[in-house]
Write an enzyme that holds these catalytic residues in place. Structure first.
Site, PDB file in Angstrom:
ATOM      1  N   LYS A  44       0.744  -1.261  -0.146  1.00  0.00           N
ATOM      2  CA  LYS A  44       0.068   0.057   0.099  1.00  0.00           C
ATOM      3  C   LYS A  44       0.879   1.112  -0.020  1.00  0.00           C
ATOM      4  O   LYS A  44       1.895   1.173   0.617  1.00  0.00           O
ATOM      5  CB  LYS A  44      -0.868  -0.093   1.230  1.00  0.00           C
ATOM      6  CG  LYS A  44      -1.671   1.370   1.567  1.00  0.00           C
ATOM      7  CD  LYS A  44      -2.589   1.585   0.383  1.00  0.00           C
ATOM      8  CE  LYS A  44      -3.156   2.883   0.635  1.00  0.00           C
ATOM      9  NZ  LYS A  44      -4.012   3.337  -0.493  1.00  0.00           N
ATOM     10  N   LEU A  72      -5.529   7.138   1.520  1.00  0.00           N
ATOM     11  CA  LEU A  72      -4.068   6.695   2.037  1.00  0.00           C
ATOM     12  C   LEU A  72      -3.957   6.170   3.335  1.00  0.00           C
ATOM     13  O   LEU A  72      -3.130   6.910   4.105  1.00  0.00           O
ATOM     14  CB  LEU A  72      -3.155   8.031   1.722  1.00  0.00           C
ATOM     15  CG  LEU A  72      -1.742   7.974   1.675  1.00  0.00           C
ATOM     16  CD1 LEU A  72      -1.522   6.904   0.636  1.00  0.00           C
ATOM     17  CD2 LEU A  72      -1.025   9.322   0.926  1.00  0.00           C
ATOM     18  N   CYS A 127      -2.272  10.071  -6.249  1.00  0.00           N
ATOM     19  CA  CYS A 127      -3.389   9.652  -5.440  1.00  0.00           C
ATOM     20  C   CYS A 127      -4.411  10.809  -5.454  1.00  0.00           C
ATOM     21  O   CYS A 127      -4.097  11.964  -5.549  1.00  0.00           O
ATOM     22  CB  CYS A 127      -2.795   9.560  -4.013  1.00  0.00           C
ATOM     23  SG  CYS A 127      -4.177   9.302  -2.788  1.00  0.00           S
ATOM     24  N   ASN A 129      -7.544  11.134  -3.975  1.00  0.00           N
ATOM     25  CA  ASN A 129      -8.370  11.218  -2.923  1.00  0.00           C
ATOM     26  C   ASN A 129      -7.898  11.758  -1.535  1.00  0.00           C
ATOM     27  O   ASN A 129      -8.393  11.635  -0.522  1.00  0.00           O
ATOM     28  CB  ASN A 129      -8.791   9.688  -2.523  1.00  0.00           C
ATOM     29  CG  ASN A 129      -9.154   9.064  -3.745  1.00  0.00           C
ATOM     30  OD1 ASN A 129     -10.237   9.461  -4.738  1.00  0.00           O
ATOM     31  ND2 ASN A 129      -8.904   7.916  -3.947  1.00  0.00           N
ATOM     32  N   GLY A 219     -11.986  -0.828 -12.238  1.00  0.00           N
ATOM     33  CA  GLY A 219     -13.016  -1.959 -12.690  1.00  0.00           C
ATOM     34  C   GLY A 219     -13.257  -1.729 -14.497  1.00  0.00           C
ATOM     35  O   GLY A 219     -12.554  -1.134 -14.996  1.00  0.00           O
ATOM     36  N   GLY A 246      -5.879  -1.714 -14.653  1.00  0.00           N
ATOM     37  CA  GLY A 246      -6.961  -1.179 -14.883  1.00  0.00           C
ATOM     38  C   GLY A 246      -7.934  -2.158 -15.554  1.00  0.00           C
ATOM     39  O   GLY A 246      -7.559  -2.337 -16.629  1.00  0.00           O
TER      40      GLY A 246
END
Ligand SMILES: O=C(O)c1[nH]c(=O)[nH]c(=O)c1I
Length: 308
Positions: A44, A72, A127, A129, A219, A246
């Protein structure tokens, strides 16, 4: 049939491994990946200090894939350095790094450089988010500065996780930046398609809590975009590897990513939903497709996408 991959001095028995962020936050999860049919393991993305991440619900599966705004969450970089120092397996290990600032990323990489561990960093430039924080990969000048600093501080082979690009001008601009860094040996395309919004018709509400419901898509939603990024960077980047990520949920999408030029292929949403048995299933499906087409090895079709 031979589905092995040999690259950057590493040997992978399978071309499949996990996407950073999925099934790889804790040592227990990482050990399950190490013992699985996955050809490699990636951790991660980590920060200097441990993080709890965004408020829940922050991940949702949908009919066409997933949306996440995890924020994160991770155990802090030392946790993953400890895991890497104890790691004694021929299966390659990658460390994903995503400092809250460039300085944090450089601090982590400087310490990693001194440890001479048999693992490669995958520096996360994408990232989507972290409220208030732009995706570095969308700022070409800032990306160039970051890569220059990383090359100076780390001075060993490394890779980057890129966001999806959607315009040939941007593919060319980012490729020009990336080609300036010989120590940059691979790019992973793509990270989630940032800041989508999934709405639940019955509740008339967003399905995740952070950022008013905005999150990264994975997805089926992202497969064509992922394939385009893999192919464009495989063509534009001289002498670097492209790792596909992906929309991989079966042998078919894994085959497409390799056909588009991917050296190896990461699995995210499908791994989150199915668990590590997904690696056995997808590998078998890929082998069956190769068998049907008369391919013995991945090299026979890698990058051989035809155009009309
Ligand atoms: O929200 C996350 O933790 C996250 N989620 C993603 O979809 N990609 C990323 O790179 C990260 I750092």
């Amino acid at each position: 049939l031979d589905l092995s991959v040999s690259w950057l001095g590493m040997q992978m028995a399978s071309p499949l491994f996990n996407a950073s962020g999925v099934h790889c936050r804790t040592k227990e999860e990482l050990e399950q990946l190490r013992r699985s049919a996955a050809g490699a393991v990636v951790t991660k993305s980590c920060t200097l200090a441990p993080r709890a991440g965004n408020p829940e619900p922050r991940y949702r599966r949908t009919a066409l894939g997933s949306i996440n705004s995890m924020g994160l969450p991770n155990e802090g970089y030392r946790y993953y350095l400890d895991y890497a120092q104890a790691y004694d397996d021929a299966k390659p290990l990658f460390l994903s790094i995503s400092g809250m600032t460039l300085e944090d990323t450089l601090t982590i990489l400087a310490e990693l450089a001194t440890l001479k561990l048999p693992c490669l960093p995958e520096v996360n430039l994408s990232c989507p988010n972290l409220p208030g924080k732009p995706q570095l990969g969308y700022d070409f000048a800032a990306s160039a500065e970051a890569l220059a600093a990383i090359s100076r501080v780390y001075a060993q082979p490394f890779g980057v996780k890129l966001p999806p690009y959607f315009d040939p001008v941007h593919f060319a601009a980012m490729a020009a930046v990336l080609n300036g860094f010989p120590l940059l040996r691979f790019v992973t395309c793509i990270n989630s398609v940032g800041n989508g919004l999934v709405i639940d018709l019955d509740s008339e509400a967003a399905v995740i809590k952070p950022k008013g419901g905005l999150g990264g898509l994975g997805g089926d939603y992202v497969l064509p975009t992922a394939l385009a990024n893999v192919r464009e960077f495989a063509v534009l980047l001289a002498d670097k590897h492209v790792i596909g990520c992906g929309g991989v949920k079966s042998g078919a999408e894994a085959f497409m990513h390799i056909l588009a030029g991917a050296t190896a292929v990461q699995v995210g949403t499908c791994l989150h939903e199915e668990g590590v048995s997904a690696f056995d299933r997808i590998e078998e499906e890929l082998a069956a497709i190769m068998q049907a087409k008369g391919y013995q090895r991945l090299e026979e079709f890698r990058g051989r996408l035809k155009t009309l």
